[in-house]
Write an enzyme that holds these catalytic residues in place. Structure first.
Site, PDB file in Angstrom:
ATOM      1  N   HIS A 107      36.403  -6.285  16.854  1.00 56.44           N
ATOM      2  CA  HIS A 107      36.126  -5.050  16.128  1.00 56.44           C
ATOM      3  C   HIS A 107      34.852  -5.159  15.310  1.00 56.44           C
ATOM      4  CE1 HIS A 107      38.664  -7.313  13.185  1.00 56.44           C
ATOM      5  NE2 HIS A 107      37.828  -6.814  12.297  1.00 56.44           N
ATOM      6  N   HIS A 166      31.343  -6.176   8.790  1.00 55.46           N
ATOM      7  CA  HIS A 166      31.410  -7.429   9.547  1.00 55.46           C
ATOM      8  C   HIS A 166      31.697  -7.184  11.017  1.00 55.46           C
ATOM      9  CE1 HIS A 166      35.760  -7.045   8.300  1.00 55.46           C
ATOM     10  NE2 HIS A 166      35.980  -7.476   9.523  1.00 55.46           N
ATOM     11  N   GLU A 192      33.797 -12.509  11.254  1.00 55.10           N
ATOM     12  CA  GLU A 192      35.210 -12.855  11.217  1.00 55.10           C
ATOM     13  C   GLU A 192      35.579 -13.436  12.576  1.00 55.10           C
ATOM     14  OE1 GLU A 192      37.725  -9.377  10.938  1.00 55.10           O
ATOM     15  OE2 GLU A 192      39.444 -10.529  10.238  1.00 55.10           O
TER      16      GLU A 192
END
Ligand code: CO
Length: 137
Positions: free
Chosen positions: A9, A82, A133
């Site tokens: 994502h 992010h 991440e």
């Protein structure tokens, strides 16, 4: 070797979660989830489902000590926060990155992310200026 996998994502920090969800749903015609509070992460989140495997994750601060509060102070209209990449083994990926000089955010121990899977964040300075991440899948 880290073995970086699919893009899971892109997280976009927003000042108004309902307005952002409505924008994606009503203007862009995307399928969006209900809002979900993640107290451990200090955010509320809405998932924007896209064609393919990656999604856009809208995040807004939850609680006093939200890790994205300062980001929104610097970016009052919101912004890309992010990128999340999938890895097969988050501990192996972490240890490999740390051995190469990358800096994890916080303790370096994985926490449970928005999708119920172990996640870890790495410092933007080591990732071409982008907070990254890693999520174990
Ligand atoms: Co994320």
């Amino acid at each position: 070797m880290v073995g970086i996998g699919r893009l899971n994502h892109v997280a976009v920090a927003v000042p108004d979660l309902e307005a952002a969800a409505s924008f994606y749903r009503d203007i862009l015609g995307a399928e969006v989830s209900e809002a979900k509070d993640l107290p451990d992460q200090g955010v509320s989140t809405v998932i924007v489902r896209l064609v393919g495997t990656a999604c856009v994750e809208l995040i807004t601060p939850l609680g006093e000590a939200s890790p994205i509060a300062a980001f929104l102070e610097r970016n009052p209209k919101g912004g890309m926060h992010h990128l999340c990449y999938e890895v097969g083994d988050i501990i192996a990926a972490r240890d490999d990155l740390i051995a190469k000089g990358f800096r994890p955010i916080g303790s370096g121990e994985p926490s449970v992310g928005a999708h119920g899977k172990p996640v870890l964040f790495f410092h933007p300075r080591d990732f071409c200026g982008t907070l990254v991440e890693l999520e174990e899948v």
